[in-house]
Scaffold this motif. Structure first.
Motif, short mmCIF file in Angstrom:
data_model
loop_
_atom_site.label_atom_id
_atom_site.label_comp_id
_atom_site.label_asym_id
_atom_site.label_seq_id
_atom_site.Cartn_x
_atom_site.Cartn_y
_atom_site.Cartn_z
N GLU A 149 0.83 -1.21 0.00
CA GLU A 149 0.00 0.00 0.00
C GLU A 149 0.87 1.26 0.00
N LEU A 150 1.93 1.25 0.78
CA LEU A 150 2.84 2.40 0.80
C LEU A 150 3.47 2.62 -0.57
N ASP A 151 3.88 1.53 -1.21
CA ASP A 151 4.49 1.65 -2.54
C ASP A 151 3.49 2.19 -3.56
N GLN A 152 2.23 1.81 -3.44
CA GLN A 152 1.22 2.28 -4.38
C GLN A 152 0.94 3.77 -4.18
N ASN A 153 0.90 4.20 -2.94
CA ASN A 153 0.58 5.59 -2.63
C ASN A 153 1.78 6.53 -2.73
N HIS A 154 2.98 5.98 -2.59
CA HIS A 154 4.19 6.80 -2.60
C HIS A 154 5.28 6.05 -3.38
N PRO A 155 5.27 6.14 -4.71
CA PRO A 155 6.29 5.44 -5.49
C PRO A 155 7.69 5.90 -5.09
#
Length: 60
Positions: free
Chosen positions: A42-48
């Motif tokens: 989820e972090l990777d999706q929201n903050h590349p």
């Protein structure tokens, strides 16, 4: 500071840490947690990764 005072403070800190660990264990037992892989996804999706500032040292 007296040795008795240091010992009492260390014991108080130890009790506080044990209480925190016990609280965390209760939360896990109750299912109040998220899977680590899901959180990172989820972090990777929201903050590349390219959205973060460079960690390189500034040039002089």
């Amino acid at each position: 500071m007296s040795e008795d005072r240091k010992t009492a403070e260390a014991a108080q800190e130890t009790q506080a840490l044990l209480a925190l660990l016990a609280s965390g264990n209760r939360e896990i037992e109750l299912g109040h947690y998220e899977d680590m892989e899901e959180v990172f996804k989820e972090l990777d999706q929201n903050h590349p990764p390219d959205s973060y500032p460079s960690r390189e040292a500034p040039k002089r």
